[in-house]
Write a protein that holds these residues in place. Sequence first.
Motif, PDB file in Angstrom:
ATOM      1  N   LEU A 331      -6.272 -15.881 -14.257  1.00 30.37           N
ATOM      2  CA  LEU A 331      -7.537 -15.834 -14.994  1.00 30.37           C
ATOM      3  C   LEU A 331      -7.706 -17.077 -15.856  1.00 30.37           C
ATOM      4  N   ASP A 332      -8.952 -17.388 -16.180  1.00 26.44           N
ATOM      5  CA  ASP A 332      -9.177 -18.503 -17.099  1.00 26.44           C
ATOM      6  C   ASP A 332      -8.895 -18.044 -18.529  1.00 26.44           C
ATOM      7  N   ASP A 333      -8.839 -19.015 -19.450  1.00 25.81           N
ATOM      8  CA  ASP A 333      -8.460 -18.710 -20.839  1.00 25.81           C
ATOM      9  C   ASP A 333      -9.427 -17.724 -21.474  1.00 25.81           C
ATOM     10  N   GLU A 334     -10.711 -17.867 -21.190  1.00 28.63           N
ATOM     11  CA  GLU A 334     -11.721 -17.018 -21.815  1.00 28.63           C
ATOM     12  C   GLU A 334     -11.548 -15.560 -21.384  1.00 28.63           C
ATOM     13  N   ALA A 335     -11.235 -15.344 -20.085  1.00 24.92           N
ATOM     14  CA  ALA A 335     -11.038 -13.980 -19.595  1.00 24.92           C
ATOM     15  C   ALA A 335      -9.755 -13.376 -20.164  1.00 24.92           C
ATOM     16  N   ARG A 336      -8.673 -14.185 -20.225  1.00 25.95           N
ATOM     17  CA  ARG A 336      -7.404 -13.674 -20.769  1.00 25.95           C
ATOM     18  C   ARG A 336      -7.552 -13.267 -22.228  1.00 25.95           C
ATOM     19  N   ASP A 337      -8.363 -14.022 -22.981  1.00 24.70           N
ATOM     20  CA  ASP A 337      -8.522 -13.719 -24.399  1.00 24.70           C
ATOM     21  C   ASP A 337      -9.232 -12.383 -24.621  1.00 24.70           C
ATOM     22  N   ARG A 338      -9.922 -11.872 -23.611  1.00 25.64           N
ATOM     23  CA  ARG A 338     -10.661 -10.616 -23.775  1.00 25.64           C
ATOM     24  C   ARG A 338      -9.863  -9.403 -23.282  1.00 25.64           C
ATOM     25  N   ILE A 339      -8.601  -9.613 -22.955  1.00 23.65           N
ATOM     26  CA  ILE A 339      -7.723  -8.502 -22.583  1.00 23.65           C
ATOM     27  C   ILE A 339      -6.740  -8.287 -23.725  1.00 23.65           C
ATOM     28  N   ALA A 340      -6.796  -7.141 -24.361  1.00 27.80           N
ATOM     29  CA  ALA A 340      -5.892  -6.803 -25.471  1.00 27.80           C
ATOM     30  C   ALA A 340      -4.725  -5.992 -24.907  1.00 27.80           C
ATOM     31  N   VAL A 341      -3.529  -6.556 -25.005  1.00 29.70           N
ATOM     32  CA  VAL A 341      -2.336  -5.910 -24.457  1.00 29.70           C
ATOM     33  C   VAL A 341      -1.473  -5.399 -25.615  1.00 29.70           C
ATOM     34  N   SER A 342      -1.038  -4.148 -25.548  1.00 34.72           N
ATOM     35  CA  SER A 342      -0.224  -3.582 -26.621  1.00 34.72           C
ATOM     36  C   SER A 342       0.650  -2.460 -26.067  1.00 34.72           C
ATOM     37  N   GLY A 343       1.504  -1.916 -26.945  1.00 34.13           N
ATOM     38  CA  GLY A 343       2.289  -0.750 -26.562  1.00 34.13           C
ATOM     39  C   GLY A 343       3.779  -0.968 -26.550  1.00 34.13           C
ATOM     40  N   ASP A 344       4.461  -0.157 -25.753  1.00 40.19           N
ATOM     41  CA  ASP A 344       5.918  -0.180 -25.628  1.00 40.19           C
ATOM     42  C   ASP A 344       6.294  -1.033 -24.412  1.00 40.19           C
ATOM     43  N   PHE A 345       6.924  -2.157 -24.672  1.00 35.22           N
ATOM     44  CA  PHE A 345       7.286  -3.065 -23.579  1.00 35.22           C
ATOM     45  C   PHE A 345       8.742  -2.817 -23.187  1.00 35.22           C
ATOM     46  N   VAL A 346       8.975  -2.470 -21.946  1.00 43.30           N
ATOM     47  CA  VAL A 346      10.320  -2.164 -21.459  1.00 43.30           C
ATOM     48  C   VAL A 346      10.666  -3.083 -20.291  1.00 43.30           C
ATOM     49  N   GLU A 347      11.927  -3.088 -19.933  1.00 41.58           N
ATOM     50  CA  GLU A 347      12.382  -3.842 -18.765  1.00 41.58           C
ATOM     51  C   GLU A 347      12.341  -2.912 -17.561  1.00 41.58           C
ATOM     52  N   ILE A 348      11.710  -3.364 -16.486  1.00 35.74           N
ATOM     53  CA  ILE A 348      11.542  -2.519 -15.303  1.00 35.74           C
ATOM     54  C   ILE A 348      12.291  -3.112 -14.113  1.00 35.74           C
ATOM     55  N   ASN A 349      12.582  -2.263 -13.133  1.00 36.26           N
ATOM     56  CA  ASN A 349      13.363  -2.688 -11.973  1.00 36.26           C
ATOM     57  C   ASN A 349      12.484  -3.429 -10.957  1.00 36.26           C
ATOM     58  N   PRO A 350      13.085  -4.077  -9.952  1.00 38.75           N
ATOM     59  CA  PRO A 350      12.310  -4.861  -8.982  1.00 38.75           C
ATOM     60  C   PRO A 350      11.243  -4.055  -8.241  1.00 38.75           C
TER      61      PRO A 350
END
Length: 453
Positions: A331-350
């Motif tokens: 995505l371009d910078d403008e589109a990425r800036d409009r996605i708010a990412v939050s929560g519990d970040f964990v390590e996941i398997n392949p």
Amino acid sequence: MLMDDSFELAPSGLAVLASDGSFTRVNRAFRDWIGFSEGELLGSGSVGGKRFAELIEGNGDSFFADLSEALAQCEEIADVFLLWRGASGQALPAYVHFALRRGGVGAPAAIHLAAARGESRALQEAELERGKRAAEQLAAIVANSGDAIVSVDPQGAVLNANRAFSEIFQYEPVEIAGAKLADLIVPKEDRAQYEEKLRESFAGPSKARIVRRRRKDGAGMDFSLSTAPIRDESGDVAAISMIYRDIAPLTRAAEHIEFLLREVNHRSKNLLAVVQAVARQTARLSPSPDDFIESFMARLSAIGCSHDLLVSRDWRGVQIADLTRNQFGQLDDEARDRIAVSGDFVEINPRAAESYGLALHELSTNAVKHGALSAPGGSVELRFSLDRDGKFYTLTWRERGGPAVRAPARSGFGGTVLTRMAPLAIQGESVLDFTPEGLRYRLSAPLAEIMMG
């Protein structure tokens, strides 16, 4: 006659002086070095010879007087440095050994001297110093080597052992010195092999061989053993050097490589299955070849992003936050800036990384083309969360401010990924809603299915 030959042919400069410092005898090495003939040094007929003081740079008379007085007290003085004055006028550095030899009753005393060239002495000392440094460096290498290094006499008794030998085989140095090496570390069933190896070592260095040895606590270990004879000045074998290299790290590395090859084979088959499914579904639902190529290549790129992260982590799983950033890299910078990412970040398997990666790709691509990110005021909320019991992990995607949303007449490949492929791969469940306010998506899976084992 033999004594005369030894004097005349000696490699060092030899001379005999009378008590007044005149030469009474000189050998060939001394004459050649100083540059005067025997007649010039000893005198012939009515012509007098040279005196010792004349051949010394500086105050020769004073030097000879002091030398005579000192010899009268101690009779022998070694390593006196002086400069001869040669026939050509050149100063010749020398180290000279003087000895006073008293004659019989009524016979005068004589001074015997043996001279060595100063430059030769310097070269010899430099060579000795180099040899000393080399020996010290070699000793340091042996002492600090991670390999167990031991030397034994021809009968197999330990002469020396380095620190690694003590540490690896768990013996104190006092237990090692003088003991039979076979009694310390060779299992009974391997004694014949050890004796054969010892005999072979007398002929010369031997190629490394894998052997089994025993620690003090009885535990067996595999080593790569190299041996070589240590010879004395006469060429006889005085000792045998043995180097034991622990091959456990190599064995573990070989096992790891074998494991990785099996994993590559397994994952390659899985990846091909995923690519085939993507190709079939994309082709089935694409209105034109150009649309197929564009959609298929974009999805391959999404799969590649997930795999790049997995490879960089040696297939030990990835952080969900890193995977999200990677998938949104299209995505371009403008589109990425409009996605708010939050929560519990964990390590996941392949396996989970492939599923979440494809899901995030489809969601973000659809949002840019048709959803909230296609309108100036639209936004997306992406949240990852663990339930209270820590048993389920949920991805929630909510779009706002985009164009009015209507459910499509038929499900495309994106819908298939979100509702079938992604949840099935991680034993989870998904819900895809086309609400008027914006698209809603939820993907939930047992934590045990997505976490690294």
